[in-house]
Design a protein around this motif. Structure first.
Motif, PDB file in Angstrom:
ATOM      1  N   TYR A  41     -47.738 -27.280  14.192  1.00 33.94           N
ATOM      2  CA  TYR A  41     -47.017 -27.756  13.017  1.00 33.94           C
ATOM      3  C   TYR A  41     -47.378 -26.926  11.786  1.00 33.94           C
ATOM      4  CZ  TYR A  41     -45.742 -32.067  15.538  1.00 33.94           C
ATOM      5  OH  TYR A  41     -45.238 -32.975  16.422  1.00 33.94           O
ATOM      6  N   ASP A  42     -48.660 -26.680  11.607  1.00 34.73           N
ATOM      7  CA  ASP A  42     -49.177 -26.011  10.418  1.00 34.73           C
ATOM      8  C   ASP A  42     -49.109 -24.492  10.588  1.00 34.73           C
ATOM      9  OD1 ASP A  42     -51.658 -24.756   8.887  1.00 34.73           O
ATOM     10  OD2 ASP A  42     -51.186 -26.641   7.879  1.00 34.73           O
ATOM     11  N   GLU A  43     -48.573 -23.780   9.572  1.00 31.65           N
ATOM     12  CA  GLU A  43     -48.416 -22.332   9.666  1.00 31.65           C
ATOM     13  C   GLU A  43     -49.754 -21.605   9.740  1.00 31.65           C
ATOM     14  OE1 GLU A  43     -45.782 -19.808   9.689  1.00 31.65           O
ATOM     15  OE2 GLU A  43     -44.941 -21.572  10.658  1.00 31.65           O
ATOM     16  N   SER A  44     -50.779 -22.099   9.037  1.00 30.78           N
ATOM     17  CA  SER A  44     -52.085 -21.442   9.087  1.00 30.78           C
ATOM     18  C   SER A  44     -52.695 -21.580  10.481  1.00 30.78           C
ATOM     19  CB  SER A  44     -53.028 -22.029   8.031  1.00 30.78           C
ATOM     20  OG  SER A  44     -53.285 -23.405   8.264  1.00 30.78           O
ATOM     21  N   VAL A  45     -52.503 -22.726  11.105  1.00 31.58           N
ATOM     22  CA  VAL A  45     -52.969 -22.924  12.480  1.00 31.58           C
ATOM     23  C   VAL A  45     -52.202 -22.005  13.426  1.00 31.58           C
ATOM     24  CG1 VAL A  45     -53.128 -24.582  14.384  1.00 31.58           C
ATOM     25  CG2 VAL A  45     -53.701 -25.300  12.058  1.00 31.58           C
ATOM     26  N   ARG A  46     -50.926 -21.886  13.193  1.00 33.74           N
ATOM     27  CA  ARG A  46     -50.069 -21.029  14.020  1.00 33.74           C
ATOM     28  C   ARG A  46     -50.589 -19.597  14.036  1.00 33.74           C
ATOM     29  NH1 ARG A  46     -43.545 -20.340  12.816  1.00 33.74           N
ATOM     30  NH2 ARG A  46     -42.945 -19.677  14.933  1.00 33.74           N
ATOM     31  N   HIS A  47     -50.895 -19.041  12.875  1.00 35.69           N
ATOM     32  CA  HIS A  47     -51.358 -17.656  12.789  1.00 35.69           C
ATOM     33  C   HIS A  47     -52.805 -17.521  13.293  1.00 35.69           C
ATOM     34  CE1 HIS A  47     -47.942 -15.745  10.730  1.00 35.69           C
ATOM     35  NE2 HIS A  47     -47.739 -16.941  10.221  1.00 35.69           N
ATOM     36  N   HIS A  48     -53.595 -18.562  13.088  1.00 33.52           N
ATOM     37  CA  HIS A  48     -54.985 -18.518  13.578  1.00 33.52           C
ATOM     38  C   HIS A  48     -55.010 -18.442  15.101  1.00 33.52           C
ATOM     39  CE1 HIS A  48     -59.250 -19.038  13.755  1.00 33.52           C
ATOM     40  NE2 HIS A  48     -59.181 -20.245  14.293  1.00 33.52           N
ATOM     41  N   ILE A  49     -54.145 -19.211  15.755  1.00 31.41           N
ATOM     42  CA  ILE A  49     -54.107 -19.186  17.221  1.00 31.41           C
ATOM     43  C   ILE A  49     -53.662 -17.809  17.717  1.00 31.41           C
ATOM     44  CG2 ILE A  49     -52.904 -20.085  19.249  1.00 31.41           C
ATOM     45  CD1 ILE A  49     -52.979 -22.831  17.969  1.00 31.41           C
ATOM     46  N   LYS A  50     -52.665 -17.229  17.074  1.00 33.12           N
ATOM     47  CA  LYS A  50     -52.237 -15.869  17.463  1.00 33.12           C
ATOM     48  C   LYS A  50     -53.414 -14.903  17.364  1.00 33.12           C
ATOM     49  CE  LYS A  50     -49.167 -12.056  16.128  1.00 33.12           C
ATOM     50  NZ  LYS A  50     -50.224 -11.089  15.779  1.00 33.12           N
ATOM     51  N   ASN A  51     -54.165 -14.969  16.269  1.00 35.04           N
ATOM     52  CA  ASN A  51     -55.310 -14.070  16.090  1.00 35.04           C
ATOM     53  C   ASN A  51     -56.369 -14.301  17.159  1.00 35.04           C
ATOM     54  OD1 ASN A  51     -54.133 -12.933  13.822  1.00 35.04           O
ATOM     55  ND2 ASN A  51     -55.182 -14.299  12.392  1.00 35.04           N
ATOM     56  N   ARG A  52     -56.601 -15.564  17.502  1.00 38.35           N
ATOM     57  CA  ARG A  52     -57.612 -15.862  18.522  1.00 38.35           C
ATOM     58  C   ARG A  52     -57.162 -15.369  19.901  1.00 38.35           C
ATOM     59  NH1 ARG A  52     -61.897 -15.607  18.688  1.00 38.35           N
ATOM     60  NH2 ARG A  52     -62.542 -17.380  19.994  1.00 38.35           N
ATOM     61  N   ILE A  53     -55.882 -15.479  20.208  1.00 35.97           N
ATOM     62  CA  ILE A  53     -55.373 -14.967  21.479  1.00 35.97           C
ATOM     63  C   ILE A  53     -55.630 -13.465  21.565  1.00 35.97           C
ATOM     64  CG2 ILE A  53     -53.253 -14.462  22.779  1.00 35.97           C
ATOM     65  CD1 ILE A  53     -52.215 -17.200  21.917  1.00 35.97           C
ATOM     66  N   GLU A  54     -55.366 -12.769  20.490  1.00 34.16           N
ATOM     67  CA  GLU A  54     -55.582 -11.327  20.470  1.00 34.16           C
ATOM     68  C   GLU A  54     -57.068 -10.993  20.589  1.00 34.16           C
ATOM     69  OE1 GLU A  54     -53.710 -10.340  16.798  1.00 34.16           O
ATOM     70  OE2 GLU A  54     -51.698 -10.152  17.696  1.00 34.16           O
ATOM     71  N   GLN A  55     -57.923 -11.722  19.869  1.00 37.66           N
ATOM     72  CA  GLN A  55     -59.364 -11.463  19.908  1.00 37.66           C
ATOM     73  C   GLN A  55     -59.954 -11.744  21.287  1.00 37.66           C
ATOM     74  OE1 GLN A  55     -60.675 -14.060  16.785  1.00 37.66           O
ATOM     75  NE2 GLN A  55     -60.064 -12.675  15.132  1.00 37.66           N
ATOM     76  N   ILE A  56     -59.569 -12.870  21.877  1.00 36.69           N
ATOM     77  CA  ILE A  56     -60.109 -13.242  23.186  1.00 36.69           C
ATOM     78  C   ILE A  56     -59.625 -12.270  24.252  1.00 36.69           C
ATOM     79  CG2 ILE A  56     -60.032 -15.020  24.988  1.00 36.69           C
ATOM     80  CD1 ILE A  56     -59.962 -17.093  22.700  1.00 36.69           C
ATOM     81  N   THR A  57     -58.368 -11.867  24.170  1.00 39.46           N
ATOM     82  CA  THR A  57     -57.833 -10.906  25.139  1.00 39.46           C
ATOM     83  C   THR A  57     -58.570  -9.576  25.033  1.00 39.46           C
ATOM     84  OG1 THR A  57     -55.635 -11.942  25.072  1.00 39.46           O
ATOM     85  CG2 THR A  57     -55.760  -9.684  25.894  1.00 39.46           C
ATOM     86  N   LYS A  58     -58.778  -9.133  23.822  1.00 45.82           N
ATOM     87  CA  LYS A  58     -59.495  -7.867  23.613  1.00 45.82           C
ATOM     88  C   LYS A  58     -60.923  -7.960  24.123  1.00 45.82           C
ATOM     89  CE  LYS A  58     -60.761  -4.552  19.979  1.00 45.82           C
ATOM     90  NZ  LYS A  58     -60.676  -4.244  18.520  1.00 45.82           N
ATOM     91  N   GLY A  59     -61.597  -9.087  23.856  1.00 49.12           N
ATOM     92  CA  GLY A  59     -62.984  -9.244  24.278  1.00 49.12           C
ATOM     93  C   GLY A  59     -63.144  -9.282  25.783  1.00 49.12           C
ATOM     94  N   ILE A  60     -62.306 -10.063  26.455  1.00 50.13           N
ATOM     95  CA  ILE A  60     -62.399 -10.170  27.914  1.00 50.13           C
ATOM     96  C   ILE A  60     -61.999  -8.856  28.568  1.00 50.13           C
ATOM     97  CG2 ILE A  60     -61.360 -11.289  29.936  1.00 50.13           C
ATOM     98  CD1 ILE A  60     -61.376 -13.894  28.367  1.00 50.13           C
ATOM     99  N   SER A  61     -60.993  -8.197  28.018  1.00 47.89           N
ATOM    100  CA  SER A  61     -60.579  -6.902  28.566  1.00 47.89           C
ATOM    101  C   SER A  61     -61.717  -5.888  28.457  1.00 47.89           C
ATOM    102  CB  SER A  61     -59.353  -6.383  27.813  1.00 47.89           C
ATOM    103  OG  SER A  61     -58.274  -7.267  27.942  1.00 47.89           O
ATOM    104  N   SER A  62     -62.378  -5.875  27.312  1.00 41.75           N
ATOM    105  CA  SER A  62     -63.492  -4.956  27.118  1.00 41.75           C
ATOM    106  C   SER A  62     -64.639  -5.270  28.070  1.00 41.75           C
ATOM    107  CB  SER A  62     -63.974  -5.038  25.668  1.00 41.75           C
ATOM    108  OG  SER A  62     -65.098  -4.201  25.461  1.00 41.75           O
ATOM    109  N   ALA A  63     -64.927  -6.558  28.246  1.00 41.53           N
ATOM    110  CA  ALA A  63     -66.022  -6.963  29.137  1.00 41.53           C
ATOM    111  C   ALA A  63     -65.759  -6.551  30.579  1.00 41.53           C
ATOM    112  CB  ALA A  63     -66.235  -8.470  29.038  1.00 41.53           C
ATOM    113  N   HIS A  64     -64.487  -6.529  30.981  1.00 40.98           N
ATOM    114  CA  HIS A  64     -64.135  -6.192  32.366  1.00 40.98           C
ATOM    115  C   HIS A  64     -63.696  -4.730  32.513  1.00 40.98           C
ATOM    116  CE1 HIS A  64     -64.248 -10.188  34.349  1.00 40.98           C
ATOM    117  NE2 HIS A  64     -64.100 -10.626  33.109  1.00 40.98           N
TER     118      HIS A  64
END
Length: 283
Positions: free
Chosen positions: A148-171
């Motif tokens: 619902y909240d736009e700030s939450v919306r963008h925060h989740i997008k950023n976290r998806i990108e960060q987590i994907t980058k981190g796990i990809s780097s780890a593997h």
């Protein structure tokens, strides 16, 4: 225009614009395109109804504030190095990285979002592997984010990108993300919603008009409500005797066609009150 409407048109104290909205189910949706073509020029208020098979026919649900979520769509491609299942040290397993990514992304809402803010992250597709004895070179994930909240919306997008980058780097694998911001959250103007609610109670009776429960589903009528004040409500089509109780998108979905008449009735009462100054003025 039919003869009866033309005959009584002089009784209308204003103008009504009926919008046939195309491509509601296919982002970016028809509403956005129609707005870009100035369809709302000279429009003061916007109203919409949607059939609801969870709501008994004859009932109407309406409520103020956020009623439908913003919907986003993402795809994640992972690329490793395939190999023989008996020699994992010679390969880079994209499937294992993908599995870890699925569980990692599911934790965003529970650990990164304020519990008082509504949010959903769902992985709807995970594809990887070709045979039982082959280490997968590629993995593909596809999912949706609802907020619902736009700030939450963008925060989740950023976290998806960060987590994907981190796990990809780890593997030690490559990753690529496609992220599409879809429909915005649908917000019913509280003042107009209350006025429409009164019009609906006049038309259907107080007992037939109930409080609408917010949903994490999405609706591109939200674009219209970003431009003009108004409200979006639901009209019941559920009738178990007619087997119309199945949810939308179910293979057996059907409607009690009296619900279509009820939508017409609802809009008639709203239009009557609006054109006579009841909706646009103070209560």
């Amino acid at each position: 225009m039919c003869q009866s409407v033309s005959k009584h048109r002089h009784l209308l104290k204003g103008n009504i614009l009926l919008i046939f909205q195309h491509a509601e189910e296919k982002p970016p949706g028809g509403a956005k395109e129609m707005i870009a073509q100035n369809i709302l020029e000279d429009v003061d208020y916007v109203f919409a109804a949607h059939l609801d098979s969870s709501l008994e026919v004859g009932k109407v649900a309406i409520g103020p504030g956020y009623q439908m979520a913003a919907v986003d769509h993402f795809k994640i491609h992972l690329k490793g190095l395939g190999g023989h299942a008996a020699r994992p040290h010679e390969a880079v397993d994209a499937l294992v990285a993908g599995a870890e990514l699925v569980t990692g992304l599911q934790k965003i809402v529970s650990r990164n979002i304020n519990p008082l803010h509504s949010a959903v992250v769902t992985i709807g597709k995970f594809q990887s592997g070709t045979a039982f004895n082959v280490i997968a070179e590629n993995a593909f994930l596809e999912g949706t984010v609802r907020t619902y909240d736009e700030s939450v919306r963008h925060h989740i997008k950023n976290r998806i990108e960060q987590i994907t980058k981190g796990i990809s780097s780890a593997h030690n694998i490559e990753s690529e993300i496609e992220y599409l911001f879809g429909y915005p959250a649908l917000y019913n103007d509280p003042e107009q919603t209350e006025k429409v609610k009164r019009a609906l109670m006049e038309g259907f009776g107080e007992e037939a008009v109930i409080e609408q429960t917010p949903s994490m589903g999405a609706e591109d009528f939200a674009y219209f409500l970003l431009e003009k004040p108004g409200t979006y409500f639901k009209v019941g089509s559920r009738n178990e005797r007619e087997e119309t109780q199945y949810p939308h998108h179910h293979g057996n979905f059907d409607i009690d066609e009296r619900a279509l008449f009820n939508i017409q009735k609802a809009f008639a009462f709203i239009a009557h009150d609006y054109l006579n100054g009841a909706i646009g003025s103070e209560l």
